[in-house]
Design an enzyme around this catalytic site. Structure first.
Site, PDB file in Angstrom:
ATOM      1  N   HIS A   1       0.678  -1.355   0.279  1.00 35.73           N
ATOM      2  CA  HIS A   1       0.000  -0.227   0.148  1.00 35.73           C
ATOM      3  C   HIS A   1       1.124   1.668  -0.084  1.00 35.73           C
ATOM      4  O   HIS A   1       1.012   1.460   1.059  1.00 35.73           O
ATOM      5  CB  HIS A   1      -0.894   0.363   1.605  1.00 35.73           C
ATOM      6  CG  HIS A   1      -2.148   0.872   1.222  1.00 35.73           C
ATOM      7  ND1 HIS A   1      -2.004   2.257   2.392  1.00 35.73           N
ATOM      8  CD2 HIS A   1      -2.918   1.400   0.123  1.00 35.73           C
ATOM      9  CE1 HIS A   1      -3.098   2.338   1.550  1.00 35.73           C
ATOM     10  NE2 HIS A   1      -3.544   2.491   1.156  1.00 35.73           N
TER      11      HIS A   1
ATOM     12  N   CYS B   1      10.690   0.624  16.808  1.00 36.18           N
ATOM     13  CA  CYS B   1      11.000  -1.215  16.109  1.00 36.18           C
ATOM     14  C   CYS B   1      12.512  -0.777  15.213  1.00 36.18           C
ATOM     15  O   CYS B   1      13.450  -1.195  15.072  1.00 36.18           O
ATOM     16  CB  CYS B   1      10.576  -1.896  15.302  1.00 36.18           C
ATOM     17  SG  CYS B   1       9.139  -2.392  16.172  1.00 36.18           S
TER      18      CYS B   1
ATOM     19  N   SER C   1      13.114  -4.403  16.202  1.00 34.61           N
ATOM     20  CA  SER C   1      12.304  -5.986  16.213  1.00 34.61           C
ATOM     21  C   SER C   1      11.567  -6.174  14.605  1.00 34.61           C
ATOM     22  O   SER C   1      11.929  -4.738  13.988  1.00 34.61           O
ATOM     23  CB  SER C   1      11.483  -5.116  17.104  1.00 34.61           C
ATOM     24  OG  SER C   1       9.811  -7.043  17.640  1.00 34.61           O
TER      25      SER C   1
ATOM     26  N   ASN D   1       9.080  -0.831   6.134  1.00 42.09           N
ATOM     27  CA  ASN D   1      10.212  -0.616   6.179  1.00 42.09           C
ATOM     28  C   ASN D   1      11.429  -0.246   4.908  1.00 42.09           C
ATOM     29  O   ASN D   1      11.923   1.028   5.400  1.00 42.09           O
ATOM     30  CB  ASN D   1      10.888  -1.471   7.731  1.00 42.09           C
ATOM     31  CG  ASN D   1      10.328  -1.751   9.086  1.00 42.09           C
ATOM     32  OD1 ASN D   1       9.843  -3.019   8.849  1.00 42.09           O
ATOM     33  ND2 ASN D   1       9.285  -0.517   8.915  1.00 42.09           N
TER      34      ASN D   1
ATOM     35  N   LEU E   1       8.761 -14.274  12.167  1.00 41.51           N
ATOM     36  CA  LEU E   1       7.493 -14.364  10.935  1.00 41.51           C
ATOM     37  C   LEU E   1       6.693 -15.023  12.700  1.00 41.51           C
ATOM     38  O   LEU E   1       6.944 -16.015  13.138  1.00 41.51           O
ATOM     39  CB  LEU E   1       7.694 -15.859   9.801  1.00 41.51           C
ATOM     40  CG  LEU E   1       8.688 -14.958   9.253  1.00 41.51           C
ATOM     41  CD1 LEU E   1       8.547 -16.495   8.392  1.00 41.51           C
ATOM     42  CD2 LEU E   1       7.463 -14.346   8.226  1.00 41.51           C
ATOM     43  N   TYR E   2       5.612 -13.999  12.306  1.00 36.94           N
ATOM     44  CA  TYR E   2       4.488 -14.647  13.781  1.00 36.94           C
ATOM     45  C   TYR E   2       3.671 -15.795  13.185  1.00 36.94           C
ATOM     46  O   TYR E   2       3.493 -16.198  11.834  1.00 36.94           O
ATOM     47  CB  TYR E   2       2.847 -13.745  13.766  1.00 36.94           C
ATOM     48  CG  TYR E   2       3.261 -12.271  14.518  1.00 36.94           C
ATOM     49  CD1 TYR E   2       3.821 -11.934  15.464  1.00 36.94           C
ATOM     50  CD2 TYR E   2       4.210 -11.238  13.430  1.00 36.94           C
ATOM     51  CE1 TYR E   2       4.007 -10.833  16.525  1.00 36.94           C
ATOM     52  CE2 TYR E   2       4.535  -9.950  14.574  1.00 36.94           C
ATOM     53  CZ  TYR E   2       4.825 -10.266  16.700  1.00 36.94           C
ATOM     54  OH  TYR E   2       5.049  -8.809  17.129  1.00 36.94           O
TER      55      TYR E   2
ATOM     56  N   ALA F   1       0.202  -8.124  14.654  1.00 40.54           N
ATOM     57  CA  ALA F   1      -0.066  -8.805  16.581  1.00 40.54           C
ATOM     58  C   ALA F   1       0.030  -7.333  16.931  1.00 40.54           C
ATOM     59  O   ALA F   1       0.731  -7.066  17.245  1.00 40.54           O
ATOM     60  CB  ALA F   1       0.944  -9.462  15.925  1.00 40.54           C
TER      61      ALA F   1
END
Length: 264
Positions: free
Chosen positions: A51, A146, A167, A177, A208-209, A263
């Site tokens: 996006h 982060c 992070s 980022n 990776l979550y 998250a």
């Protein structure tokens, strides 16, 4: 952006299961680096659609020193909503630290203006650095930084930048980022009459979550496409006067969007 897919694959195969602040759980590695030559194209992930409006407006918001989501809402960007309070405030997050770092003696230090001065007057300095990690204000921030620390480097008339990200949410956050800091390098280079060099990304806890693993597998099944080109259509008087309309991404042909939960 094969480097990005290679990182995903590495974390899937080698990552350590870890608990985390959000309670979601992750697969994580510690310490990883990627280098993007900005002469080769704009490093925007093509294996899913990113996006662009959010990426550009968020950076302009940071550069303005803003820490309230009102500007983002005016421009249909909602990526910070989960952390804002009832008034839209986030506390002294990135924009505050970049533009108005509170010194112990009461001064407010504009780190970005200092960077521009250094690049023009002493481009060989090893101190051309911006930090968002203000230990004295971490407990006032809605979310600790982060992407915490970045340094500029000039060689052969080219501007490079290295970011340390303590992070990293690989699936949702990292594409933003990389693109955001690549855009910043282009903007600073234009203001300082330099060409662009490399953007070097260095990650700490790179993860990776667990609720992104299916989406990651889908993304890994896709072939990367040619990188687009960034065009800056105007040179404003200062780094802080760019507008959304000044930027155009040519030749961006991504695969479809892949949705995933944030998250918090």
């Amino acid at each position: 952006m094969k480097q990005y897919l290679d990182l995903m694959k590495k974390v899937l195969e080698e990552g350590t299961p870890k608990a985390d602040r959000t309670g979601t759980g992750t697969r994580s590695i510690f310490g990883h680096q990627m280098r993007f030559n900005l002469q080769d194209g704009f490093p925007l992930v093509t294996t899913k659609k990113c996006h662009l409006r959010s990426i550009i407006h968020e950076l302009l918001w940071f550069l303005n020193g803003d820490t309230n989501v009102a500007y983002l809402h005016e421009n249909k960007v909602s990526i910070w909503d989960e952390w804002a309070d009832e008034n839209g405030d986030l506390g002294p997050v990135y924009g505050k630290q970049w533009r108005s770092w509170g010194a112990a003696d009461g001064r407010q230090i504009d780190q970005l203006k200092n960077v521009l001065t250094q690049l023009r007057q002493d481009p060989d300095s090893r101190r051309i650095i911006v930090s968002a990690w203000n230990v004295g204000e971490l407990d006032k921030m809605a979310l600790a930084p982060c992407h915490a620390f970045f340094q500029f480097y000039v060689a052969d008339g080219k501007l490079s930048c290295q970011l340390y990200q303590r992070s990293c949410d690989i699936f949702l956050g990292l594409p933003f980022n990389i693109a955001s800091y690549a855009l910043l390098v282009h903007m600073v280079a234009q203001q300082c009459d330099l060409d662009v060099g490399d953007f070097v990304w260095t990650g700490g806890d790179t993860h990776l979550y667990n609720n992104h693993l299916e989406q990651t597998q889908l993304q890994l099944s896709r072939e990367p496409r040619a990188l687009p080109k960034l065009v800056i259509k105007r040179r404003p008087d200062t780094l802080f006067d760019y507008r959304f309309e000044d930027f155009e991404i040519e030749g961006y042909d991504p695969h479809p969007t892949i949705k995933a939960p944030v998250a918090i």
